[in-house]
Write an enzyme that holds these catalytic residues in place. Structure first.
Site, PDB file in Angstrom:
ATOM      1  N   TYR A 171      -4.602 -12.584   0.128  1.00  0.00           N
ATOM      2  CA  TYR A 171      -5.145 -10.993   0.663  1.00  0.00           C
ATOM      3  C   TYR A 171      -5.973 -11.268   1.701  1.00  0.00           C
ATOM      4  O   TYR A 171      -6.213 -11.053   2.152  1.00  0.00           O
ATOM      5  CB  TYR A 171      -5.585 -10.834  -0.395  1.00  0.00           C
ATOM      6  N   ASN A 176      -5.815   2.095  -2.803  1.00  0.00           N
ATOM      7  CA  ASN A 176      -4.746   1.032  -3.234  1.00  0.00           C
ATOM      8  C   ASN A 176      -5.742   0.942  -4.750  1.00  0.00           C
ATOM      9  O   ASN A 176      -6.590   0.783  -5.439  1.00  0.00           O
ATOM     10  CB  ASN A 176      -5.771   0.473  -2.733  1.00  0.00           C
ATOM     11  N   ASP A 180      -1.469  10.759 -12.643  1.00  0.00           N
ATOM     12  CA  ASP A 180      -2.012  13.072 -13.688  1.00  0.00           C
ATOM     13  C   ASP A 180      -2.644  13.252 -12.931  1.00  0.00           C
ATOM     14  O   ASP A 180      -2.871  14.803 -12.138  1.00  0.00           O
ATOM     15  CB  ASP A 180      -2.333  12.861 -14.331  1.00  0.00           C
ATOM     16  N   HIS A 226      -1.264  -1.299  -0.484  1.00  0.00           N
ATOM     17  CA  HIS A 226      -0.769  -2.378  -1.086  1.00  0.00           C
ATOM     18  C   HIS A 226      -1.149  -3.050  -0.287  1.00  0.00           C
ATOM     19  O   HIS A 226      -0.467  -3.718   1.529  1.00  0.00           O
ATOM     20  CB  HIS A 226       0.057  -2.589  -2.200  1.00  0.00           C
ATOM     21  N   ARG A 228       5.534  -6.314 -11.033  1.00  0.00           N
ATOM     22  CA  ARG A 228       4.397  -4.887  -9.710  1.00  0.00           C
ATOM     23  C   ARG A 228       5.331  -4.250  -9.352  1.00  0.00           C
ATOM     24  O   ARG A 228       4.967  -3.396  -8.652  1.00  0.00           O
ATOM     25  CB  ARG A 228       3.575  -6.470  -8.467  1.00  0.00           C
TER      26      ARG A 228
HETATM   27  O1  CA2 Z   1      -1.454  -5.548  -2.548  1.00  0.00           O
HETATM   28  C1  CA2 Z   1      -2.123  -5.064  -2.920  1.00  0.00           C
HETATM   29  O2  CA2 Z   1      -2.923  -4.545  -2.690  1.00  0.00           O
HETATM   30  C2  CA2 Z   1      -2.275  -5.405  -4.428  1.00  0.00           C
HETATM   31  O3  CA2 Z   1      -2.650  -3.372  -4.843  1.00  0.00           O
HETATM   32  C3  CA2 Z   1      -3.822  -5.507  -5.199  1.00  0.00           C
HETATM   33  C4  CA2 Z   1      -4.184  -5.534  -6.595  1.00  0.00           C
HETATM   34  C5  CA2 Z   1      -2.583  -6.365  -6.873  1.00  0.00           C
HETATM   35  O4  CA2 Z   1      -2.966  -6.361  -8.554  1.00  0.00           O
HETATM   36  C6  CA2 Z   1      -1.375  -5.730  -6.983  1.00  0.00           C
HETATM   37  O5  CA2 Z   1       0.087  -5.664  -7.640  1.00  0.00           O
HETATM   38  C7  CA2 Z   1      -1.283  -5.375  -5.061  1.00  0.00           C
HETATM   39  C8  CA2 Z   1      -4.732  -6.651  -6.743  1.00  0.00           C
HETATM   40  C9  CA2 Z   1      -6.470  -6.899  -6.613  1.00  0.00           C
HETATM   41  C10 CA2 Z   1      -7.379  -7.961  -7.151  1.00  0.00           C
HETATM   42  O6  CA2 Z   1      -7.653  -8.084  -5.469  1.00  0.00           O
HETATM   43  C11 CA2 Z   1      -7.918  -9.327  -4.967  1.00  0.00           C
HETATM   44  C12 CA2 Z   1      -8.712  -9.510  -4.276  1.00  0.00           C
HETATM   45  C13 CA2 Z   1      -8.767 -10.601  -3.732  1.00  0.00           C
HETATM   46  C14 CA2 Z   1      -8.995 -12.237  -4.868  1.00  0.00           C
HETATM   47  C15 CA2 Z   1      -9.115 -11.668  -5.702  1.00  0.00           C
HETATM   48  C16 CA2 Z   1      -8.825 -10.471  -6.391  1.00  0.00           C
END
Ligand code: CA2
Length: 153
Positions: A24, A76, A89, A102, A113
């Site tokens: 991320y 997001n 909805d 994302h 995902r």
């Molecule tokens: O890629 C993205 O922005 C996601 O929406 C992030 C979600 C994941 O479930 C999606 O499949 C894709 C996860 C968000 C969690 O964010 C974190 C950030 C840093 C450390 C841990 C979790």
């Protein structure tokens, strides 16, 4: 009163920049907020920037965005992406242009995902471009609603 764009972030995005930087990145959610505020300002827009770990908050905020006549929503949905009929909805119900963002390329990750309920209601979807995707979503929203950068003919 400037128009407002709602930028909504789902579960665990409060951890951005503090865990799993290899996936991320190192930017925090505060950095994302700064980025979107700067880009939105170019279009003369204010920003309501929020994060919640609770699905109902996202539903409430989408409805609030419509009640306040926001210009649109950048969302997001994080962990709600592949499960939330409730958020879909809300998006379908309010008819505000919604751009799904994302940070990672969800299609290059685990198959669970891939299938987004949110995409069924979103006007556009951006994924895999890191936090730049949020700024691009603001630009996409401006293009959709026909707003140009301020100061340009
Ligand atoms: O890629 C993205 O922005 C996601 O929406 C992030 C979600 C994941 O479930 C999606 O499949 C894709 C996860 C968000 C969690 O964010 C974190 C950030 C840093 C450390 C841990 C979790």
């Amino acid at each position: 009163m400037p128009h407002t764009v709602y930028v909504l972030n789902g579960p665990n995005l409060n951890l951005l920049g503090t865990r799993e930087p290899e996936k991320y990145g190192r930017a925090t959610l505060a950095d994302v907020e700064k980025l979107v505020r700067a880009r939105a300002k170019e279009f003369g827009w204010a920003v309501e920037f929020r994060q919640s770990n609770h699905e109902g908050d996202i539903v409430d905020w989408i409805q609030e965005a419509a009640a306040k006549r926001a210009v649109g929503v950048v969302l997001n949905p994080a962990g709600h992406t592949t499960t939330s009929v409730a958020i879909l909805d809300a998006i379908l119900g309010v008819k505000l242009p919604t751009i799904e963002v994302h940070i990672t390329n969800i299609h290059a990750r685990e198959s669970f995902r891939h299938d987004s309920y949110i995409s069924k209601g979103a006007r556009g979807v951006i994924c895999g471009l890191g936090i730049a995707g949020y700024a691009l979503a603001i630009e996409g929203l401006a293009a959709l609603v026909g707003v140009r950068r301020k100061g340009k003919a």
